[in-house]
Design an enzyme around this catalytic site. Structure first.
Site, PDB file in Angstrom:
ATOM      1  N   LYS A 182       0.993  -1.136  -0.035  1.00  0.00           N
ATOM      2  CA  LYS A 182       0.104  -0.059   0.136  1.00  0.00           C
ATOM      3  C   LYS A 182       0.818   1.157  -0.127  1.00  0.00           C
ATOM      4  O   LYS A 182       0.759   2.115  -0.800  1.00  0.00           O
ATOM      5  CB  LYS A 182      -0.988   0.023   1.357  1.00  0.00           C
ATOM      6  CG  LYS A 182      -1.715   1.317   1.466  1.00  0.00           C
ATOM      7  CD  LYS A 182      -2.519   1.228   2.659  1.00  0.00           C
ATOM      8  CE  LYS A 182      -2.017   1.490   3.944  1.00  0.00           C
ATOM      9  NZ  LYS A 182      -1.414   3.124   4.373  1.00  0.00           N
ATOM     10  N   ASN A 183       1.888   1.440   1.021  1.00  0.00           N
ATOM     11  CA  ASN A 183       2.715   2.640   1.083  1.00  0.00           C
ATOM     12  C   ASN A 183       3.529   2.902  -0.120  1.00  0.00           C
ATOM     13  O   ASN A 183       3.861   3.883  -0.255  1.00  0.00           O
ATOM     14  CB  ASN A 183       3.253   2.614   2.561  1.00  0.00           C
ATOM     15  CG  ASN A 183       2.456   2.628   3.411  1.00  0.00           C
ATOM     16  OD1 ASN A 183       1.244   3.127   3.346  1.00  0.00           O
ATOM     17  ND2 ASN A 183       2.987   2.512   4.830  1.00  0.00           N
ATOM     18  N   CYS A 197      -5.095   8.280   9.205  1.00  0.00           N
ATOM     19  CA  CYS A 197      -5.346   7.250  10.509  1.00  0.00           C
ATOM     20  C   CYS A 197      -5.068   8.441  11.722  1.00  0.00           C
ATOM     21  O   CYS A 197      -4.087   9.339  11.602  1.00  0.00           O
ATOM     22  CB  CYS A 197      -4.500   6.086  10.739  1.00  0.00           C
ATOM     23  SG  CYS A 197      -5.026   4.867   9.858  1.00  0.00           S
ATOM     24  N   ARG A 234       0.827  13.888  13.601  1.00  0.00           N
ATOM     25  CA  ARG A 234       1.366  14.012  12.113  1.00  0.00           C
ATOM     26  C   ARG A 234       1.649  15.379  11.606  1.00  0.00           C
ATOM     27  O   ARG A 234       1.036  15.603  10.624  1.00  0.00           O
ATOM     28  CB  ARG A 234       0.528  12.996  11.522  1.00  0.00           C
ATOM     29  CG  ARG A 234       0.206  11.842  12.014  1.00  0.00           C
ATOM     30  CD  ARG A 234      -0.518  10.847  11.140  1.00  0.00           C
ATOM     31  NE  ARG A 234       0.468  10.012  10.162  1.00  0.00           N
ATOM     32  CZ  ARG A 234      -0.143   9.042   9.670  1.00  0.00           C
ATOM     33  NH1 ARG A 234      -1.331   8.685   9.597  1.00  0.00           N
ATOM     34  NH2 ARG A 234       0.883   8.272   8.672  1.00  0.00           N
ATOM     35  N   ASP A 245       3.704   0.037  12.328  1.00  0.00           N
ATOM     36  CA  ASP A 245       2.394  -0.483  11.507  1.00  0.00           C
ATOM     37  C   ASP A 245       2.083  -1.882  12.083  1.00  0.00           C
ATOM     38  O   ASP A 245       1.114  -2.413  11.811  1.00  0.00           O
ATOM     39  CB  ASP A 245       2.320  -0.416  10.103  1.00  0.00           C
ATOM     40  CG  ASP A 245       2.299   0.958   9.623  1.00  0.00           C
ATOM     41  OD1 ASP A 245       2.046   2.014  10.334  1.00  0.00           O
ATOM     42  OD2 ASP A 245       2.418   1.333   8.566  1.00  0.00           O
ATOM     43  N   ARG A 286      -9.015  -0.208   4.106  1.00  0.00           N
ATOM     44  CA  ARG A 286      -8.130   0.721   3.422  1.00  0.00           C
ATOM     45  C   ARG A 286      -6.682  -0.024   2.984  1.00  0.00           C
ATOM     46  O   ARG A 286      -6.128   0.559   2.328  1.00  0.00           O
ATOM     47  CB  ARG A 286      -7.767   1.857   4.288  1.00  0.00           C
ATOM     48  CG  ARG A 286      -9.023   2.827   4.592  1.00  0.00           C
ATOM     49  CD  ARG A 286      -8.680   3.946   5.454  1.00  0.00           C
ATOM     50  NE  ARG A 286      -7.527   4.439   5.071  1.00  0.00           N
ATOM     51  CZ  ARG A 286      -6.713   5.649   5.935  1.00  0.00           C
ATOM     52  NH1 ARG A 286      -7.393   5.886   6.756  1.00  0.00           N
ATOM     53  NH2 ARG A 286      -5.654   5.906   5.249  1.00  0.00           N
TER      54      ARG A 286
HETATM   55  C1  UD1 Z   1       4.309   6.551   6.785  1.00  0.00           C
HETATM   56  C2  UD1 Z   1       3.630   5.350   6.459  1.00  0.00           C
HETATM   57  C3  UD1 Z   1       2.830   4.808   7.661  1.00  0.00           C
HETATM   58  C4  UD1 Z   1       3.957   4.479   8.551  1.00  0.00           C
HETATM   59  C5  UD1 Z   1       4.862   5.611   9.062  1.00  0.00           C
HETATM   60  C6  UD1 Z   1       6.103   5.383   9.871  1.00  0.00           C
HETATM   61  C7  UD1 Z   1       2.523   6.036   4.264  1.00  0.00           C
HETATM   62  C8  UD1 Z   1       1.392   6.370   3.377  1.00  0.00           C
HETATM   63  N1  UD1 Z   1       2.354   5.955   5.576  1.00  0.00           N
HETATM   64  O1  UD1 Z   1       3.604   7.409   7.324  1.00  0.00           O
HETATM   65  O2  UD1 Z   1       1.916   3.606   7.528  1.00  0.00           O
HETATM   66  O3  UD1 Z   1       3.134   4.189   9.962  1.00  0.00           O
HETATM   67  O4  UD1 Z   1       5.445   6.075   7.606  1.00  0.00           O
HETATM   68  O5  UD1 Z   1       6.701   4.170   9.305  1.00  0.00           O
HETATM   69  O6  UD1 Z   1       3.786   5.708   3.695  1.00  0.00           O
HETATM   70  N2  UD1 Z   1       6.966  13.818  11.669  1.00  0.00           N
HETATM   71  C9  UD1 Z   1       7.197  15.094  12.247  1.00  0.00           C
HETATM   72  N3  UD1 Z   1       7.155  16.216  11.235  1.00  0.00           N
HETATM   73  C10 UD1 Z   1       7.100  15.917   9.837  1.00  0.00           C
HETATM   74  C11 UD1 Z   1       6.778  14.597   9.284  1.00  0.00           C
HETATM   75  C12 UD1 Z   1       6.730  13.624  10.503  1.00  0.00           C
HETATM   76  O7  UD1 Z   1       7.194  15.425  13.412  1.00  0.00           O
HETATM   77  O8  UD1 Z   1       7.067  16.835   9.278  1.00  0.00           O
HETATM   78  C13 UD1 Z   1       6.620  12.730  12.722  1.00  0.00           C
HETATM   79  C14 UD1 Z   1       5.292  12.231  12.807  1.00  0.00           C
HETATM   80  O9  UD1 Z   1       4.314  13.029  13.540  1.00  0.00           O
HETATM   81  C15 UD1 Z   1       5.512  10.946  13.288  1.00  0.00           C
HETATM   82  C16 UD1 Z   1       7.149  10.414  12.717  1.00  0.00           C
HETATM   83  O10 UD1 Z   1       7.359  11.696  12.467  1.00  0.00           O
HETATM   84  O11 UD1 Z   1       5.703  10.843  15.017  1.00  0.00           O
HETATM   85  C17 UD1 Z   1       7.052   9.576  11.521  1.00  0.00           C
HETATM   86  O12 UD1 Z   1       6.174  10.069  10.588  1.00  0.00           O
HETATM   87  P1  UD1 Z   1       6.220   9.861   9.164  1.00  0.00           P
HETATM   88  O13 UD1 Z   1       7.763   8.668   8.819  1.00  0.00           O
HETATM   89  O14 UD1 Z   1       6.700  10.978   8.255  1.00  0.00           O
HETATM   90  O15 UD1 Z   1       5.164   8.974   8.804  1.00  0.00           O
HETATM   91  P2  UD1 Z   1       4.361   9.006   7.489  1.00  0.00           P
HETATM   92  O16 UD1 Z   1       5.104   9.508   6.298  1.00  0.00           O
HETATM   93  O17 UD1 Z   1       3.132   9.842   7.864  1.00  0.00           O
END
Ligand code: UD1
Length: 418
Positions: free
Chosen positions: A21-22, A116, A121, A304, A396
């Site tokens: 998915k991701n 989610c 985030r 996850d 999803r």
């Molecule tokens: C992606 C995955 C999700 C997975 C996650 C971590 C997709 C579509 N989703 O989510 O399934 O659980 O990686 O492996 O690929 N953060 C910040 N600032 C930012 C961005 C992130 O503080 O600008 C923090 C987030 O709040 C969180 C952490 O970093 O605590 C990890 O987030 P991130 O790796 O960005 O996850 P996603 O890309 O949203």
């Protein structure tokens, strides 16, 4: 939608794992940078993918499914740079159009994304990266706006190896003159898949899968045909299913290396795991033992699979500890598991799970995608019937969930319900 699970059946058989998915979600967004038609194979037909495709249509692209899991995507020269709120609010991965449209059009307007409910985030790292590349970025009426000012390759250090920020910055940088160096980049397999896809389109991305990614800007990307990697989280869910329900399940079409963090933990709790070239068999031969888990960015234990493992540890002998280091709000599932008789205490980032002899079927609610998967797993092992509300959240992320589960002997049924 409701998922009804009749517990108590052990599982036996083989499950073919779908495309990730991701990975599919980011490759669909990245297709907006390509010039010409892109064909993606092994794309899972799940709700999040359909939403990402709606966004492609909304910005002017053409989408066609060919056969079951092959997608043809074609985007015209002129694209709409604003993503509709109604679509963006449905999934977090809508934010990946920020980097893609910035690269292709020099401009993007993305409503703050949905997805989610597992923590705050934020998008600060994405914005910092684009700003260092020479985009004017800001928030305006609930939208992230980026517009090219003076674009130039840059050195970018991420405070946290965010998957989404790494992907957005990689996409935004592929056509920017000069060299971009991204430090403390995320190392997830989906990042490597994105880099391979961009390179197949003609980009010059090196180092993906390490914490230092280098991108040499090229004037324009072309087109390609590309196959999505297998979904390590889907595979992990069926591996845990064998552990919680008992029996023997083989997941096929997987990349074993991507599942090493889970394999190690399943062995810790006393399951037998045989890994072949592209298949893994999980077998339960005795009692489950307690363990400790810390979620971390890849190659650490994936956040996850944290909720699914929590369901398994509810039935392990002794006291298990889970520390969630990636998302601050990912223990909501504990309250639902407690309705089934689990004994869990949550304090901040830590959950303490006292193993119980049995779980009892109950009426419960999926609070997010992976929490829903965890409840489904608990239902497989529970005595009696479990009814999971908001089961559309599970759909999803899992292709042909009912078909795959019933294929290995589970008794599950989804019904339309409020
Ligand atoms: C992606 C995955 C999700 C997975 C996650 C971590 C997709 C579509 N989703 O989510 O399934 O659980 O990686 O492996 O690929 N953060 C910040 N600032 C930012 C961005 C992130 O503080 O600008 C923090 C987030 O709040 C969180 C952490 O970093 O605590 C990890 O987030 P991130 O790796 O960005 O996850 P996603 O890309 O949203």
């Amino acid at each position: 939608m409701k998922l009804i699970v009749e517990g108590g059946n052990s599982l036996h058989g083989r499950v073919r794992i779908s495309g990730a998915k991701n990975s599919a979600l980011v490759l669909i967004a990245a297709s907006a940078i390509a010039r010409g038609e892109v064909t993606l194979d092994n794309v899972p037909k799940i709700a999040d993918v359909e939403t990402q495709l709606e966004i492609i249509r909304a910005i002017g692209g053409r989408v066609e499914w060919q056969g079951e899991n092959t997608l043809r995507l074609a985007l015209p020269d002129e694209l709409e740079v604003a993503i509709p709120y109604q679509l963006a609010k449905k999934l977090r991965a809508s934010n990946l159009f920020l980097g893609a449209l910035a690269a292709r059009c020099g401009e993007a307007r993305i409503p703050l994304p949905g997805g989610c409910n597992i923590g705050s985030r934020p998008m600060d790292l994405h914005l910092k990266g684009l700003s260092l590349l020479g985009f004017d970025v800001g928030l305006d009426h609930g939208c992230i706006k980026a517009r090219a000012r003076r674009l130039k390759g840059s050195n970018i250090y991420l405070d946290f190896p965010s998957v989404g920020a790494t992907e957005n910055i990689m996409m935004a940088a592929v056509t920017i003159p000069g060299t971009t160096v991204l430090e403390n980049a995320a190392k997830e397999p989906e990042i490597v898949d994105l880099a391979s896809f961009l390179n197949a389109l003609g980009a010059k991305v090196r180092g993906a899968g390490t914490d230092l990614v280098k991108i040499e800007g090229v004037p324009e990307l072309g087109c390609t045909r590309f196959s999505v990697i297998p979904d390590r989280i889907e595979a992990g869910t069926y591996m845990i299913a064998a552990g919680i329900a008992g029996g023997e399940v083989t997941v096929e079409s997987v990349i074993v290396k991507h599942l090493q963090p889970l394999i190690a933990k399943l062995q810790d709790v006393g399951l037998e795991v045989d890994a072949g070239e592209e298949a893994i068999t999980v077998r339960r031969t005795g009692e489950l033992r307690a363990t400790e888990i810390k979620t971390l960015p890849y190659p650490g234990f994936p956040t996850d699979l944290q909720s699914p493992m929590m369901a398994l540890l509810c039935l392990a002998k002794g006291t298990s500890i889970i520390v969630e280091n990636v998302f601050e709000n990912r223990f909501q599932v504990a309250d639902e598991l407690k309705r089934m008789g689990a004994r869990i205490r949550v304090k901040g980032h830590t959950a303490v799970i006292e193993g119980v002899e049995r779980l009892l079927g109950a009426q419960i609610k999926a609070t997010d995608l992976r929490a829903g998967a965890a409840l489904m797993l608990a239902g497989l092992a529970a005595e009696g019937k479990t009814e999971i509300c908001q089961a559309e959240l599970i759909a999803r992320g899992y292709e042909k969930l009912e078909e795959k589960l019933t294929g290995i002997g589970a008794r599950v049924e989804s019904i339309q319900a409020p």
